[in-house]
Design a protein around this motif. Sequence first.
Motif, PDB file in Angstrom:
ATOM      1  N   GLU A 145      21.618  49.609  65.232  1.00 21.92           N
ATOM      2  CA  GLU A 145      20.721  50.037  64.158  1.00 21.92           C
ATOM      3  C   GLU A 145      19.291  50.026  64.683  1.00 21.92           C
ATOM      4  OE1 GLU A 145      19.339  48.900  59.622  1.00 21.92           O
ATOM      5  OE2 GLU A 145      21.051  47.865  60.498  1.00 21.92           O
ATOM      6  N   ILE A 146      18.636  51.193  64.614  1.00 21.75           N
ATOM      7  CA  ILE A 146      17.266  51.310  65.120  1.00 21.75           C
ATOM      8  C   ILE A 146      16.255  51.564  64.001  1.00 21.75           C
ATOM      9  CG2 ILE A 146      17.949  52.004  67.451  1.00 21.75           C
ATOM     10  CD1 ILE A 146      17.250  54.913  66.572  1.00 21.75           C
ATOM     11  N   GLY A 147      16.742  51.859  62.808  1.00 23.30           N
ATOM     12  CA  GLY A 147      15.844  52.107  61.696  1.00 23.30           C
ATOM     13  C   GLY A 147      16.612  52.479  60.459  1.00 23.30           C
ATOM     14  N   GLU A 148      15.842  52.813  59.414  1.00 20.13           N
ATOM     15  CA  GLU A 148      16.462  53.310  58.188  1.00 20.13           C
ATOM     16  C   GLU A 148      15.471  54.171  57.439  1.00 20.13           C
ATOM     17  OE1 GLU A 148      17.790  50.196  55.584  1.00 20.13           O
ATOM     18  OE2 GLU A 148      15.814  49.297  55.431  1.00 20.13           O
ATOM     19  N   ARG A 180      16.309  64.071  74.220  1.00 21.38           N
ATOM     20  CA  ARG A 180      16.613  64.913  73.065  1.00 21.38           C
ATOM     21  C   ARG A 180      15.851  64.445  71.831  1.00 21.38           C
ATOM     22  NH1 ARG A 180      22.713  66.039  71.853  1.00 21.38           N
ATOM     23  NH2 ARG A 180      22.585  66.984  69.831  1.00 21.38           N
ATOM     24  N   ASP A 181      15.315  65.415  71.084  1.00 21.01           N
ATOM     25  CA  ASP A 181      14.675  65.120  69.801  1.00 21.01           C
ATOM     26  C   ASP A 181      15.766  64.843  68.774  1.00 21.01           C
ATOM     27  OD1 ASP A 181      12.157  65.624  70.836  1.00 21.01           O
ATOM     28  OD2 ASP A 181      12.069  67.678  70.094  1.00 21.01           O
ATOM     29  N   ILE A 182      15.596  63.777  67.997  1.00 19.90           N
ATOM     30  CA  ILE A 182      16.553  63.415  66.965  1.00 19.90           C
ATOM     31  C   ILE A 182      15.897  63.633  65.605  1.00 19.90           C
ATOM     32  CG2 ILE A 182      18.021  61.596  66.026  1.00 19.90           C
ATOM     33  CD1 ILE A 182      18.829  62.518  68.876  1.00 19.90           C
ATOM     34  N   GLU A 183      16.613  64.309  64.710  1.00 19.18           N
ATOM     35  CA  GLU A 183      16.083  64.668  63.399  1.00 19.18           C
ATOM     36  C   GLU A 183      16.501  63.665  62.331  1.00 19.18           C
ATOM     37  OE1 GLU A 183      17.527  68.619  62.659  1.00 19.18           O
ATOM     38  OE2 GLU A 183      16.241  69.496  64.193  1.00 19.18           O
ATOM     39  N   ALA A 184      15.700  63.585  61.286  1.00 14.48           N
ATOM     40  CA  ALA A 184      16.004  62.725  60.145  1.00 14.48           C
ATOM     41  C   ALA A 184      17.215  63.288  59.396  1.00 14.48           C
ATOM     42  CB  ALA A 184      14.806  62.651  59.208  1.00 14.48           C
ATOM     43  N   LYS A 195      10.973  64.196  55.924  1.00 14.06           N
ATOM     44  CA  LYS A 195      11.880  65.109  55.238  1.00 14.06           C
ATOM     45  C   LYS A 195      13.100  65.304  56.114  1.00 14.06           C
ATOM     46  CE  LYS A 195       8.146  67.733  53.167  1.00 14.06           C
ATOM     47  NZ  LYS A 195       7.402  68.979  53.261  1.00 14.06           N
ATOM     48  N   GLU A 196      14.239  65.525  55.504  1.00  8.99           N
ATOM     49  CA  GLU A 196      15.456  65.800  56.254  1.00  8.99           C
ATOM     50  C   GLU A 196      15.189  66.945  57.230  1.00  8.99           C
ATOM     51  OE1 GLU A 196      20.141  67.017  55.496  1.00  8.99           O
ATOM     52  OE2 GLU A 196      18.862  66.509  53.800  1.00  8.99           O
ATOM     53  N   GLY A 197      15.544  66.744  58.504  1.00  8.78           N
ATOM     54  CA  GLY A 197      15.334  67.762  59.527  1.00  8.78           C
ATOM     55  C   GLY A 197      14.083  67.553  60.365  1.00  8.78           C
ATOM     56  N   ASP A 198      13.165  66.684  59.909  1.00 10.22           N
ATOM     57  CA  ASP A 198      11.980  66.366  60.722  1.00 10.22           C
ATOM     58  C   ASP A 198      12.414  65.624  61.985  1.00 10.22           C
ATOM     59  OD1 ASP A 198      10.334  67.353  58.713  1.00 10.22           O
ATOM     60  OD2 ASP A 198       9.575  65.388  58.081  1.00 10.22           O
ATOM     61  N   VAL A 199      11.761  65.907  63.111  1.00 10.83           N
ATOM     62  CA  VAL A 199      12.016  65.147  64.332  1.00 10.83           C
ATOM     63  C   VAL A 199      11.374  63.774  64.156  1.00 10.83           C
ATOM     64  CG1 VAL A 199      11.568  64.979  66.805  1.00 10.83           C
ATOM     65  CG2 VAL A 199      12.151  67.194  65.801  1.00 10.83           C
ATOM     66  N   ILE A 200      12.188  62.699  64.302  1.00  5.32           N
ATOM     67  CA  ILE A 200      11.642  61.359  64.075  1.00  5.32           C
ATOM     68  C   ILE A 200      11.550  60.518  65.347  1.00  5.32           C
ATOM     69  CG2 ILE A 200      12.147  61.222  61.620  1.00  5.32           C
ATOM     70  CD1 ILE A 200      14.729  59.721  62.313  1.00  5.32           C
ATOM     71  N   THR A 215      17.804  55.168  75.642  1.00  7.57           N
ATOM     72  CA  THR A 215      16.463  54.626  75.480  1.00  7.57           C
ATOM     73  C   THR A 215      15.753  55.356  74.351  1.00  7.57           C
ATOM     74  OG1 THR A 215      16.328  54.081  77.820  1.00  7.57           O
ATOM     75  CG2 THR A 215      14.250  54.222  76.626  1.00  7.57           C
ATOM     76  N   LEU A 216      15.252  54.574  73.403  1.00  9.42           N
ATOM     77  CA  LEU A 216      14.427  55.130  72.339  1.00  9.42           C
ATOM     78  C   LEU A 216      13.058  55.363  72.978  1.00  9.42           C
ATOM     79  CD1 LEU A 216      14.162  53.689  68.737  1.00  9.42           C
ATOM     80  CD2 LEU A 216      12.432  55.084  69.840  1.00  9.42           C
ATOM     81  N   ALA A 217      12.874  56.560  73.513  1.00 11.44           N
ATOM     82  CA  ALA A 217      11.692  56.855  74.321  1.00 11.44           C
ATOM     83  C   ALA A 217      10.402  56.822  73.509  1.00 11.44           C
ATOM     84  CB  ALA A 217      11.842  58.210  75.000  1.00 11.44           C
ATOM     85  N   GLU A 218      10.456  57.381  72.289  1.00 10.93           N
ATOM     86  CA  GLU A 218       9.227  57.492  71.499  1.00 10.93           C
ATOM     87  C   GLU A 218       9.561  57.767  70.044  1.00 10.93           C
ATOM     88  OE1 GLU A 218       5.432  60.575  71.237  1.00 10.93           O
ATOM     89  OE2 GLU A 218       7.016  60.928  72.686  1.00 10.93           O
ATOM     90  N   TRP A 219       8.952  57.007  69.155  1.00  7.31           N
ATOM     91  CA  TRP A 219       8.990  57.350  67.735  1.00  7.31           C
ATOM     92  C   TRP A 219       7.991  58.477  67.523  1.00  7.31           C
ATOM     93  CZ3 TRP A 219      12.569  55.879  64.418  1.00  7.31           C
ATOM     94  CH2 TRP A 219      13.239  54.683  64.582  1.00  7.31           C
ATOM     95  N   LYS A 220       8.395  59.565  66.897  1.00  6.91           N
ATOM     96  CA  LYS A 220       7.507  60.691  66.606  1.00  6.91           C
ATOM     97  C   LYS A 220       6.829  60.529  65.249  1.00  6.91           C
ATOM     98  CE  LYS A 220       8.132  63.596  70.044  1.00  6.91           C
ATOM     99  NZ  LYS A 220       7.024  64.153  70.803  1.00  6.91           N
ATOM    100  N   VAL A 221       7.327  59.582  64.440  1.00  8.12           N
ATOM    101  CA  VAL A 221       6.802  59.342  63.094  1.00  8.12           C
ATOM    102  C   VAL A 221       6.476  57.855  62.981  1.00  8.12           C
ATOM    103  CG1 VAL A 221       7.318  59.461  60.633  1.00  8.12           C
ATOM    104  CG2 VAL A 221       8.206  61.226  62.158  1.00  8.12           C
ATOM    105  N   GLU A 222       5.325  57.550  62.422  1.00  7.70           N
ATOM    106  CA  GLU A 222       4.884  56.159  62.253  1.00  7.70           C
ATOM    107  C   GLU A 222       5.799  55.395  61.303  1.00  7.70           C
ATOM    108  OE1 GLU A 222       2.086  54.627  63.605  1.00  7.70           O
ATOM    109  OE2 GLU A 222       1.790  56.417  64.822  1.00  7.70           O
ATOM    110  N   ASP A 223       5.898  54.094  61.513  1.00  6.97           N
ATOM    111  CA  ASP A 223       6.628  53.209  60.616  1.00  6.97           C
ATOM    112  C   ASP A 223       5.990  53.269  59.232  1.00  6.97           C
ATOM    113  OD1 ASP A 223       8.540  51.198  59.962  1.00  6.97           O
ATOM    114  OD2 ASP A 223       7.011  49.659  60.221  1.00  6.97           O
ATOM    115  N   GLY A 224       6.800  53.479  58.201  1.00  6.88           N
ATOM    116  CA  GLY A 224       6.299  53.547  56.833  1.00  6.88           C
ATOM    117  C   GLY A 224       5.902  54.934  56.372  1.00  6.88           C
ATOM    118  N   ALA A 225       5.995  55.925  57.256  1.00  5.67           N
ATOM    119  CA  ALA A 225       5.630  57.299  56.899  1.00  5.67           C
ATOM    120  C   ALA A 225       6.773  57.988  56.150  1.00  5.67           C
ATOM    121  CB  ALA A 225       5.278  58.098  58.149  1.00  5.67           C
ATOM    122  N   THR A 226       6.424  58.973  55.373  1.00  9.28           N
ATOM    123  CA  THR A 226       7.409  59.775  54.651  1.00  9.28           C
ATOM    124  C   THR A 226       7.926  60.884  55.560  1.00  9.28           C
ATOM    125  OG1 THR A 226       6.301  59.337  52.550  1.00  9.28           O
ATOM    126  CG2 THR A 226       7.797  61.222  52.616  1.00  9.28           C
TER     127      THR A 226
END
Length: 76
Positions: free
Chosen positions: A71-74, A46-50, A31-36, A18-29
């Motif tokens: 595919e859940i995003g890009e 579990r937190d998933i990083e960019a 960085k590699e390693g950010d929790v998204i 389950t994709l419980a929660e997006w931590k970053v808004e759609d269209g936001a910038t």
Amino acid sequence: MATTLTLPKLEMSMSEGTLAEWKVEDGATVKEGDVIYVLETNKTARDIEAPASGTLVHKAASGETYDVGTEIGEIV
């Protein structure tokens, strides 16, 4: 070049999560390693990083359950 985000397999027996929660808004910038986003399975959350830097594009809704590999995003 875009980086496709697919639902990862965190456990050997995992077939969906389950994709419980997006931590970053759609269209936001990001960085590699950010929790998204937060991924929940029947055993853990579990937190998933960019995996790359760029602009995050959501292709799946939070609160929904998806099969591993969906595919859940890009990041573009």
